[in-house]
Design an enzyme around this catalytic site. Structure first.
Site, mmCIF file in Angstrom:
data_model
loop_
_atom_site.group_PDB
_atom_site.id
_atom_site.type_symbol
_atom_site.label_atom_id
_atom_site.label_comp_id
_atom_site.label_asym_id
_atom_site.label_seq_id
_atom_site.Cartn_x
_atom_site.Cartn_y
_atom_site.Cartn_z
ATOM 1 N N HIS A 290 0.805 -1.161 0.116
ATOM 2 C CA HIS A 290 -0.024 -0.029 -0.056
ATOM 3 C C HIS A 290 0.803 1.325 0.057
ATOM 4 O O HIS A 290 0.752 2.102 -0.914
ATOM 5 C CB HIS A 290 -0.999 -0.081 1.117
HETATM 6 O O1 RIB Z 1 -4.120 -0.410 4.887
HETATM 7 C C1 RIB Z 1 -2.724 -0.019 4.615
HETATM 8 C C2 RIB Z 1 -1.988 0.653 5.606
HETATM 9 O O2 RIB Z 1 -2.103 0.123 7.045
HETATM 10 C C3 RIB Z 1 -0.540 0.709 5.315
HETATM 11 O O3 RIB Z 1 -0.218 1.954 5.553
HETATM 12 C C4 RIB Z 1 0.127 -0.150 6.130
HETATM 13 O O4 RIB Z 1 1.362 0.193 6.760
HETATM 14 C C5 RIB Z 1 -0.992 -0.205 7.373
HETATM 15 O O5 RIB Z 1 -0.387 0.447 8.433
#
Ligand code: RIB
Ligand code: CA
Length: 315
Positions: A240
Site C-alpha cells: 500500500h
Molecule cells: O491499509 C494499509 C495501511 O495500513 C498501510 O499504511 C500499512 O502500513 C498499514 O499500516
C-alpha cells in the site's frame, strides 16, 4: 531539481519499502521522516524508521517522532499480527548511529515547511494524526505543503481492518476527517488502487538478488507474504505505502477524480469508513483527488526496478 519530500510513517513493512523507494528515486529529495503510532507503538516505529534509513546508508536523513496515540479514541489494536511485533517482519535491522530530533514531529515539520525554498510534498503513510496536529497547531506551515499524498481509505473496496474501514483511517478517524477537510492539495491513495497492485515472488526475487539491501528488504517482506498467503490465499503482497510513494515521486501515476470525502467518526460498525461521493466531480475547495485507476503492472515494475538499483548501488 528534486522535489523536497517528507514521509510521515508508522514502519511497518510496506512503510519500510516505501522509504527505500523514495531513497532510490532521484525525482525526490527526502528531507525528513516523521513517525507516528500505528502498526506498532511510536517508540518502535521511530526506531524502525532510523534503522531503515541506516540500512540504505542514509542515516543523515533526520527523523522526528510525533503522535503516540490517536486524537480522540485510542486505536483498538495494533497490527503486530501483520507486521510482526517489532513492525519489520521479525527482522532485526542494524541499529542506526543517528537519534531522533528531540523536538516533536509537528515542530520539526513546520520549521522545514516554513524554510523550504519550494513547495514540499508530504506523503502520509500511517495514521494521519501528525498531519491533523500540524493543521491545528501550525496552519501557516500546512498551507506551504505543495502536495499531500495520503495512503488510506477506500471508495468502493470496503475495508482491510474491518468490513468498512482501511487501517490508517480506522486508527484515527477524527484525524482523517480533519485532514480530508483541509484545503491542502491532496491525493488520496486508497485500497481501490493498492489492492490490485500486487508484488509477486518473482518481483521480490529480483531485488533480493541485487545486493544485501535488497536481500534484507525481501526478508522483511517475508512475514507480509506469509500473512497474505494464510489470510487471503494469495501469492504476493500489496505494498500500500509503496504505491502512495510512487504517486508522490511520479505525479500522475494514478488516475484521479476530484471527490468530496467524509469519514464515519461514529462508534458503530462503520467507524473509519471513508464515504466518497462518486456521484459527480466535485468543485469544492476541500475536495480531494481520489485515486481510482492504476496500471498495476507498471507500478510494480517501477518499484522493483528502483529497489534493484538501490541494492546494486549499496554493494
Ligand atoms: O491499509 C494499509 C495501511 O495500513 C498501510 O499504511 C500499512 O502500513 C498499514 O499500516
Ligand atoms: Ca503504514
Amino acid at each position: 531539481m528534486a522535489t523536497p519530500l517528507v514521509i510521515d510513517t508508522d514502519p511497518g513493512i510496506d512503510d519500510a519499502l516505501a522509504i527505500l523507494l523514495a531513497l532510490a528515486s532521484p525525482e525526490v529529495d527526502l528531507r525528513l521522516v516523521t513517525t507516528v503510532h500505528g502498526n506498532v507503538e511510536l517508540a518502535q516505529t521511530t526506531q524502525n524508521a532510523l534503522r531503515v534509513l541506516h540500512l540504505a546508508g542514509r542515516s543523515d536523513v533526520p527523523v522526528a517522532a510525533g503522535a503516540r496515540e490517536s486524537l480522540v479514541y485510542r486505536q483498538p489494536e495494533r497490527a503486530g499480527h501483520v507486521h510482526g511485533e517489532a513492525g519489520l517482519g521479525g527482522v532485526k535491522l542494524e541499529p542506526s548511529p543517528a537519534v531522533p530530533d528531540a523536538r516533536p514531529a509537528v515542530v520539526v515539520l513546520a520549521e522545514l515547511l516554513m524554510a523550504a525554498e519550494e513547495p514540499v510534498t508530504v506523503a502520509a503513510i500511517g495514521p494521519w494524526t501528525n498531519i491533523a496536529l500540524l493543521l491545528a497547531t501550525h496552519p501557516e506551515a500546512a498551507e506551504r505543503i505543495g502536495r499531500l499524498v495520503l495512503m488510506g481509505g477506500s471508495a468502493a473496496r470496503g475495508g482491510n481492518v474491518t468490513a468498512a474501514a482501511e487501517f490508517n483511517v480506522w486508527a484515527d478517524p477524527e484525524a482523517a476527517q480533519r485532514v480530508l477537510g483541509s484545503a491542502v492539495p491532496t491525493v488520496l491513495v486508497g485500497l481501490d488502487v493498492t489492492l490490485p497492485t500486487v508484488l509477486d515472488d518473482d518481483g521480490v526475487a529480483r531485488f533480493a538478488a541485487a545486493g544485501p539491501v535488497g536481500a534484507t528488504a525481501a526478508a522483511v517482506l517475508q512475514q507480509y507474504l506469509d500473512h497474505a498467503r494464510t489470510t487471503y490465499g494469495t501469492t504476493g503482497v500489496v505494498l500500500h505505502d509503496a504505491l502512495a510513494l510512487t504517486e508522490a515521486i511520479a505525479p500522475g501515476t494514478l488516475g484521479t477524480v476530484r471527490r468530496d470525502v467524509v469519514v464515519d467518526t461514529t462508534l458503530g460498525a462503520g467507524r473509519g469508513q471513508t464515504l466518497v461521493d462518486r456521484r459527480a466531480v466535485s468543485g469544492s475547495p476541500t475536495a480531494v483527488d481520489v485515486a481510482e485507476t492504476v496500471d498495476s503492472a507498471a507500478a510494480v515494475e517501477f518499484l522493483v526496478a528502483r529497489l534493484e538499483a538501490l541494492a546494486r548501488s549499496r554493494l
